[in-house]
Each structure stands twice: as C-alpha cells, then as structure tokens.
Design a protein around this motif. Structure first.
Motif, PDB file in Angstrom:
ATOM      1  N   THR A  91     109.766  55.028  62.021  1.00 44.66           N
ATOM      2  CA  THR A  91     108.933  54.020  62.688  1.00 44.66           C
ATOM      3  C   THR A  91     109.258  53.886  64.168  1.00 44.66           C
ATOM      4  OG1 THR A  91     110.508  52.305  61.978  1.00 44.66           O
ATOM      5  CG2 THR A  91     108.561  52.670  60.591  1.00 44.66           C
ATOM      6  N   GLY A  92     110.312  54.534  64.621  1.00 44.11           N
ATOM      7  CA  GLY A  92     110.659  54.497  66.027  1.00 44.11           C
ATOM      8  C   GLY A  92     111.463  53.288  66.452  1.00 44.11           C
ATOM      9  N   ILE A  93     111.856  52.459  65.490  1.00 46.83           N
ATOM     10  CA  ILE A  93     112.662  51.284  65.840  1.00 46.83           C
ATOM     11  C   ILE A  93     114.024  51.717  66.372  1.00 46.83           C
ATOM     12  CG2 ILE A  93     113.771  49.218  64.882  1.00 46.83           C
ATOM     13  CD1 ILE A  93     111.435  49.033  62.914  1.00 46.83           C
ATOM     14  N   LEU A  94     114.595  52.767  65.772  1.00 47.89           N
ATOM     15  CA  LEU A  94     115.870  53.317  66.235  1.00 47.89           C
ATOM     16  C   LEU A  94     115.687  54.794  66.571  1.00 47.89           C
ATOM     17  CD1 LEU A  94     118.463  51.860  63.657  1.00 47.89           C
ATOM     18  CD2 LEU A  94     117.968  50.982  65.944  1.00 47.89           C
ATOM     19  N   THR A  95     116.395  55.248  67.572  1.00 55.29           N
ATOM     20  CA  THR A  95     116.451  56.682  67.834  1.00 55.29           C
ATOM     21  C   THR A  95     117.400  57.316  66.826  1.00 55.29           C
ATOM     22  OG1 THR A  95     118.332  56.507  69.347  1.00 55.29           O
ATOM     23  CG2 THR A  95     116.114  56.231  70.293  1.00 55.29           C
ATOM     24  N   PRO A  96     117.318  58.620  66.599  1.00 56.67           N
ATOM     25  CA  PRO A  96     118.262  59.261  65.664  1.00 56.67           C
ATOM     26  C   PRO A  96     119.724  58.997  66.031  1.00 56.67           C
ATOM     27  CG  PRO A  96     116.462  60.754  66.142  1.00 56.67           C
ATOM     28  CD  PRO A  96     116.269  59.567  67.043  1.00 56.67           C
ATOM     29  N   ALA A  97     120.026  59.009  67.332  1.00 52.36           N
ATOM     30  CA  ALA A  97     121.412  58.756  67.752  1.00 52.36           C
ATOM     31  C   ALA A  97     121.847  57.346  67.386  1.00 52.36           C
ATOM     32  CB  ALA A  97     121.544  58.979  69.258  1.00 52.36           C
ATOM     33  N   GLU A  98     120.965  56.364  67.555  1.00 50.50           N
ATOM     34  CA  GLU A  98     121.288  54.977  67.209  1.00 50.50           C
ATOM     35  C   GLU A  98     121.443  54.815  65.702  1.00 50.50           C
ATOM     36  OE1 GLU A  98     119.018  52.540  70.809  1.00 50.50           O
ATOM     37  OE2 GLU A  98     117.890  53.199  69.033  1.00 50.50           O
ATOM     38  N   ALA A  99     120.577  55.473  64.952  1.00 55.82           N
ATOM     39  CA  ALA A  99     120.623  55.337  63.495  1.00 55.82           C
ATOM     40  C   ALA A  99     121.878  55.959  62.903  1.00 55.82           C
ATOM     41  CB  ALA A  99     119.388  55.990  62.878  1.00 55.82           C
ATOM     42  N   LEU A 100     122.358  57.034  63.510  1.00 51.11           N
ATOM     43  CA  LEU A 100     123.517  57.754  62.964  1.00 51.11           C
ATOM     44  C   LEU A 100     124.833  57.326  63.607  1.00 51.11           C
ATOM     45  CD1 LEU A 100     121.918  61.315  62.789  1.00 51.11           C
ATOM     46  CD2 LEU A 100     122.259  59.703  60.903  1.00 51.11           C
ATOM     47  N   GLN A 101     124.794  56.291  64.422  1.00 58.34           N
ATOM     48  CA  GLN A 101     125.994  55.866  65.130  1.00 58.34           C
ATOM     49  C   GLN A 101     127.108  55.436  64.181  1.00 58.34           C
ATOM     50  OE1 GLN A 101     125.216  52.774  67.978  1.00 58.34           O
ATOM     51  NE2 GLN A 101     126.916  53.378  69.294  1.00 58.34           N
ATOM     52  N   GLY A 102     126.739  54.893  63.029  1.00 60.46           N
ATOM     53  CA  GLY A 102     127.735  54.434  62.071  1.00 60.46           C
ATOM     54  C   GLY A 102     128.620  55.539  61.540  1.00 60.46           C
ATOM     55  N   PHE A 103     128.084  56.765  61.483  1.00 57.55           N
ATOM     56  CA  PHE A 103     128.862  57.890  60.969  1.00 57.55           C
ATOM     57  C   PHE A 103     129.969  58.311  61.928  1.00 57.55           C
ATOM     58  CE2 PHE A 103     124.958  58.064  58.558  1.00 57.55           C
ATOM     59  CZ  PHE A 103     125.378  58.418  57.295  1.00 57.55           C
ATOM     60  N   ALA A 104     129.886  57.862  63.183  1.00 59.46           N
ATOM     61  CA  ALA A 104     130.932  58.173  64.164  1.00 59.46           C
ATOM     62  C   ALA A 104     131.809  56.960  64.456  1.00 59.46           C
ATOM     63  CB  ALA A 104     130.299  58.662  65.466  1.00 59.46           C
ATOM     64  N   ASN A 105     131.606  55.871  63.701  1.00 60.33           N
ATOM     65  CA  ASN A 105     132.385  54.659  63.951  1.00 60.33           C
ATOM     66  C   ASN A 105     133.839  54.860  63.539  1.00 60.33           C
ATOM     67  OD1 ASN A 105     133.440  51.818  62.927  1.00 60.33           O
ATOM     68  ND2 ASN A 105     131.835  51.448  64.442  1.00 60.33           N
ATOM     69  N   PRO A 106     134.808  54.413  64.362  1.00 55.44           N
ATOM     70  CA  PRO A 106     136.235  54.585  64.017  1.00 55.44           C
ATOM     71  C   PRO A 106     136.614  53.938  62.687  1.00 55.44           C
ATOM     72  CG  PRO A 106     135.991  53.912  66.309  1.00 55.44           C
ATOM     73  CD  PRO A 106     134.634  53.806  65.699  1.00 55.44           C
ATOM     74  N   GLY A 107     135.972  52.806  62.374  1.00 52.61           N
ATOM     75  CA  GLY A 107     136.288  52.133  61.113  1.00 52.61           C
ATOM     76  C   GLY A 107     135.942  52.975  59.904  1.00 52.61           C
ATOM     77  N   VAL A 108     134.788  53.651  59.949  1.00 56.22           N
ATOM     78  CA  VAL A 108     134.362  54.494  58.831  1.00 56.22           C
ATOM     79  C   VAL A 108     135.302  55.680  58.676  1.00 56.22           C
ATOM     80  CG1 VAL A 108     132.484  55.912  57.932  1.00 56.22           C
ATOM     81  CG2 VAL A 108     131.968  53.782  59.117  1.00 56.22           C
ATOM     82  N   MET A 109     135.681  56.295  59.789  1.00 55.75           N
ATOM     83  CA  MET A 109     136.594  57.440  59.724  1.00 55.75           C
ATOM     84  C   MET A 109     137.979  57.009  59.239  1.00 55.75           C
ATOM     85  SD  MET A 109     134.965  60.095  60.270  1.00 55.75           S
ATOM     86  CE  MET A 109     136.430  61.107  60.132  1.00 55.75           C
TER      87      MET A 109
END
Length: 602
Positions: free
Chosen positions: A52-70
């Motif tokens: 829908t264009g609300i988030l860019t792919p980079a914004e949507a996938l930002q959680g996968f690079a979050n330090p907490g998740v890693m």
C-alpha cells in the motif's frame, strides 16, 4: 478547547492512518481468534503495509536489523549451551534439597527458577525444571500442582530483573536505541524488577498453597499425575493363555494396575488374581506412563491399538514418548482419526491425559486440545525431530535421550557469568557480550553448531521483527498520535496515563504474544509522553514489565501453557492465582517506576 483540537486532528488524518489501524486490528483479530501461525499473520501485515506504500521496504524490514532482535537470536545459543551441559539441572539439584514443608519447597523452587530466568530464556528454564520438579514432588510426597504454576510465575517474574531476562526487555531496549538514542544497562531494570519479583514471590509463598488446587489427597495427586489408560491384548498361542493374572505377573505391576478385561462382548471389572487369561483378552491397565514401558517387557501381550502394527518402524527402533500438544498443532479440535496423526507424525497415540487425568473411551473419537499429554509409540528420532517445533510444547522419551555433559556444566556457567560481567561493567555492549558468549559455547563444544541452529526460534524472531513494521506504520501515519490524544484527552496526570498504558499492555499480552503487544504499545506510549510533555522512560519500563506480566490465562505466556497439562490445571486455577499476582505486580511496578525514572527527565 482540547476536545475540539483533537476532533480537528482526527478529521485531518489521511488514509494511511486508517489503513494502518485496520492492519493492526486485523493482526489482533487474527492472533486472538484464529490458529494461523503468528509469524504468518505478522508477515502478511508487513506485506500489506509495503504494497500500500505506507512503508518503504527498508522501513518495513528495519526490525530484522534491530540490535534487540539479534541479541535475542544470539542468546538462544547461550541458553542452548546451558541446557545441553545440564547446567540448570546441576544448579537445581543442589538447591532444591529435602524441604520438610510445602512452603519451604516452594521457596527452594522459586529462588533458582527466578534467578536462572533473569539470565536465560525462561521457556528453557521451565522446560528443564518440569521433569525435575515432578520427580522431586513425588519423592517428597507433595502434589506437583502446588509447585508447577509457581515455577512458571517465578520464571516470568525473574525475567523482569535484567535486560536479558526476557525478549521483551531487549525489544523495547532496541526501540529506545534506534528511536531515542537511549541504551539501558544490564541491571538498570532491576530497580523495578526486583521489587516486582519480591512482591509476586511473597504472595505465592503466603497464598499459593491455599489457592492452588489439590483435588485429591497428596499421594493420590502424585500417583495420578499424567495418568494413562493402556490396553494390551493377550496373543493367540502365546505363553500367557491359561495362566492366572497372578501367575502371569500382572497382579503387582510397579507403575500401574489391571482395571478391567474386555473378553468378547463381556467387560470384567474388579478382576480376581485367579482369573485365567484367554486368547484375545484385552487387558486395560491404569497408571503412570512408565506402566506402558513395563508392559513392553511382558512376553505374550502386545499393544491393543491396531495402528501400532501399521507403523513403518522396525521394532528395535521404537520407543515410548510423552508429548504435550501446543497451540500451533494442526489437528486441534479434530478427533485423532480425523487428524491422521499416525500418517503425519509416524507415531501412534497409546493414551491421552488431560488435566492430569486419563481420558476414557475410544481413542480415535477423542478430540485433541491444547495441553493434552499424549503417550506415543514412535521412532527414536521423534524426540529430536519435534523437540524444536511448535506442534508440541514438550517432547520427552520415557527412557530419556542422551544425558547432558555435566562435566562442562561449570564451564557453561563461567561463560554465562563472563557475559553478564562484561555487559554489566560496560566493557562490551549486550549484543557484543552475547556474540562472544555464544561463540565460546560453540568453540568449547558446550553445544554443537547443528544443535545450536535448532535452538534458535525463528518464529519468535520473525514475529518480533515484523511487529516493528506495525509500530513504524502507526508512527509514520499519525495513527499512534491520534490514539495517544484519545487516551490523554481527559487525562492530565502522568501517573494515570502510566497506569493506562500499563494495563492496556497487560490486556494485549493476555490476548496476543508479549512481544507483539510491546511493539504495538511503544509508539502509542511515545506519543502519550509527548502529549503530556513528560519523559518517555517511565512508559517504556512500564511496557517492559506489563508485557511480561501474563499470569491470568494459560495462553498469555508459553511457560503457563507448558505447566498446564503436567500440573493438571484448569482455567479457573490461572484466574484465581494469576489475577491477584497481576494486580500486585502492577501496583508494585506503578509505584516504583516513577521513583526510579521520573516524569521530568532521564
């Protein structure tokens, strides 16, 4: 004036805000009302936000690079090393001891469970404690139902004492780092977590004995925990034909007793020891799961379940296994026959125990539910294959699998202590210390690479990372700001706003996953703090505590569900014990949080 301003803001919201809120509501509905896997629901929501264009792919996938998740992913390996070396059992056996009263037994259980949960995954802690507590309770003549639910609650409370105690703490810390530039230390949360643990633990010690169920006498409760009905048939032309029950050695079984004999159309009950056995007699035994193993050693009988003979497994490769059905089991609500259990899992259900009691009737007609404990005959590889999957919460072989390498237990504990020390004294960040500890576990062979890979729970990691996209969409679209203004429209006290955020998070946690609840509430809490012009930290810490404070239902937190079957609990047991614990923990948290993190600044 304030209300008119809010109404003006609501009408100015564009379509992205309404779509974002619709996606969030769809996620909540899916998680609460369907059996679709949480990671599938969250990834579908992420996809919708990108398309829908609300988030860019980079914004949507930002959680996968979050330090907490890693950090969470890395800590799975550290916890695996502690488990494989038997470090937890090594500690538990030294601390549990031989208490003379039930209250002392609860105290001896609460201390190691809460301390260990502060430094490793509490699901792992509870999984390793359950069989040890069952055996310990049996030896002390205490009912397991008085100990297993306090074990789960202690693990949850212990997780609130350190930053690595639960994945929720790491997730919120990751959001603070990425959005606010704030990073918490290892023990910063202990200023609130320890009082919360003391409050909840004290309540359990004083009142759990009265509130927890004891539906039978102490000895009967222990003997009937995980009670099964096992049927065997007397083989034609076998050595038992013509022998009495006494002569066949079936009178004094160690783990069960002969309840009845089905002979053709006749049902013989209260069977005399002098009753002679005939070919085709179906003998019904009632007892502990070990009763089935004991009957395997009797020459002249075989399992009465016809599906056992259809297993494509060599006889010498078969073993007996106990498995507790989890919420992601595909055949929930179906009968055993409809679920095609044997074909799907290459295993045959010999008996089912529900809430600590055996289920009578034809096995094929029994509908499967979450928490049912199954007694299975299957291949030796079944335990390893399904131990790490979501179909079952607990899977254990009765003759047990490879014993832990206790020689390396002290080494694993030293690695854990080094990780905590390096992080606590700010020598390394938590992520760096976790990377170092995991690498050391692998290098010293506390755990192999293949096993470490299995312990990493990808479903949890995907759920957490995809949840970040929901939070980002709520913030970017202005939906979080609108909800925050709605919450604070008639609220001027930051204390009241803090209580609202806390209890809404608790409600979400009881209904959906704790990490998803935390990520959804974080942007709303940020906007609430901005609306009131106060510090965000009290609200962030409140979400950390509230997202872990799931005591009222067995479905809110996985450790609660894990003890459901083995403890023979019912929903009302969780409400009776969990509601006062939840209120007490909430009161303690709301009192201590603003005194440590003031509303005025960090």
């Amino acid at each position: 004036m304030r209300i008119s301003q809010r109404c003006k803001l609501d009408t100015s919201l564009d379509w992205t805000a309404y779509v974002s809120m619709a996606v969030v509501l769809s996620v909540l509905t899916g998680l609460i009302l369907t059996r679709i896997a949480p990671d599938a629901i969250l990834m579908a929501a992420l996809t919708a936000l990108v398309i829908t264009g609300i988030l860019t792919p980079a914004e949507a996938l930002q959680g996968f690079a979050n330090p907490g998740v890693m950090t969470i992913a890395t800590l799975y390996v550290v916890a695996a090393g502690l488990k494989e070396t038997g470090a937890v059992q090594w500690i538990a056996h030294r601390l549990l001891g031989q208490p003379r009263s039930l209250q002392r037994a609860q105290l001896r259980l609460l201390i190691p469970a809460s301390v260990l949960s502060a430094f490793m995954n509490n699901t792992t802690v509870v999984a390793m404690f359950i069989p040890a507590v069952q055996e310990w309770a049996h030896r002390l003549r205490f009912p397991p139902s008085k100990l297993l639910l306090p074990l789960s609650y202690a693990a949850i409370l212990g997780g609130t004492c350190t930053l690595i105690g639960t994945s929720t703490n790491l997730v919120i810390n990751g959001l603070l780092q990425s959005q606010m530039g704030i990073s918490l230390g290892m023990f910063d949360i202990a200023w609130v977590g320890v009082p919360v643990l003391l409050a909840g633990g004290t309540f359990l010690l004083l009142f759990a004995n009265r509130l927890l169920p004891q539906r039978e006498s102490v000895i009967e409760q222990v003997e009937h925990a995980r009670e099964y009905s096992v049927e065997v048939v007397v083989e034609p032309n076998g050595p038992l034909i013509g022998k009495t029950i006494q002569e066949a050695g079936l009178r004094h079984m160690q783990h069960g007793y002969l309840a009845e004999i089905q002979r053709g159309e006749r049902l013989l009950t209260a069977v005399s020891p002098q009753t002679e056995l005939m070919a085709g007699d179906i003998l019904g035994f009632i007892g502990a799961p070990e009763c089935a193993r004991e009957l395997r050693g009797v020459h002249g009988v075989r399992p009465a379940n016809g599906d056992v003979r259809k297993l494509n497994i060599a006889h010498h490769r078969r073993c007996l296994v106990e498995a507790v059905i989890g919420p992601d089991f595909a055949g929930l609500g179906q009968t055993i026959r409809e679920s095609r259990f044997r074909t799907r899992f290459q295993a045959v259900i010999l008996s089912i125990s529900r809430e600590g009691r055996r289920l009578p009737g034809k096995l094929g007609d029994i509908q499967l539910r979450v928490g049912d404990t199954l007694l299975l005959e299957t291949d030796h590889d079944f335990v390893e294959q399904y131990r790490y999957r979501k179909d079952f919460l607990l899977v254990s072989a009765l003759n047990d699998s490879t014993p832990p390498n206790f020689k390396k237990a002290p080494l694993a504990l030293v690695i854990l202590a080094a990780m905590v020390g390096l992080s606590a004294f700010s020598i390394l960040s938590i992520l760096e210390a976790a990377f170092l500890a995991a690498g050391t576990m692998l290098a010293t062979r506390c755990i192999t690479v293949s096993k470490a890979r299995r312990y990493i729970d990808l479903q949890v990691l995907v759920v957490i990372a995809a949840s970040f996209a929901l939070g980002a969409a709520m913030t970017k679209s202005g939906a979080a700001q609108a909800i925050a203004e709605l919450m604070t429209s008639n609220v001027t006290s930051p204390w009241l706003a803090l209580a609202m955020v806390y209890f809404v998070t608790v409600l979400f946690t009881e209904l959906i996953t704790n990490n998803a609840a935390a990520v959804l509430m974080f942007p709303i809490a940020v906007e609430v703090a901005e609306q009131l012009n106060v510090n965000i930290m009290p609200f962030a810490i409140a979400i950390m505590i509230a997202a872990s404070a799931s005591f009222i239902t067995p479905l809110g937190y996985q450790t609660n569900l894990m003890v459901y079957g083995p403890g023979g609990y019912r929903m009302k047991d969780y409400v009776a014990n969990g509601l006062p614990v939840s209120l007490l923990v909430g009161g303690a948290a709301l009192c201590f949080i603003p005194t440590v993190w003031s509303f005025g600044g960090y």
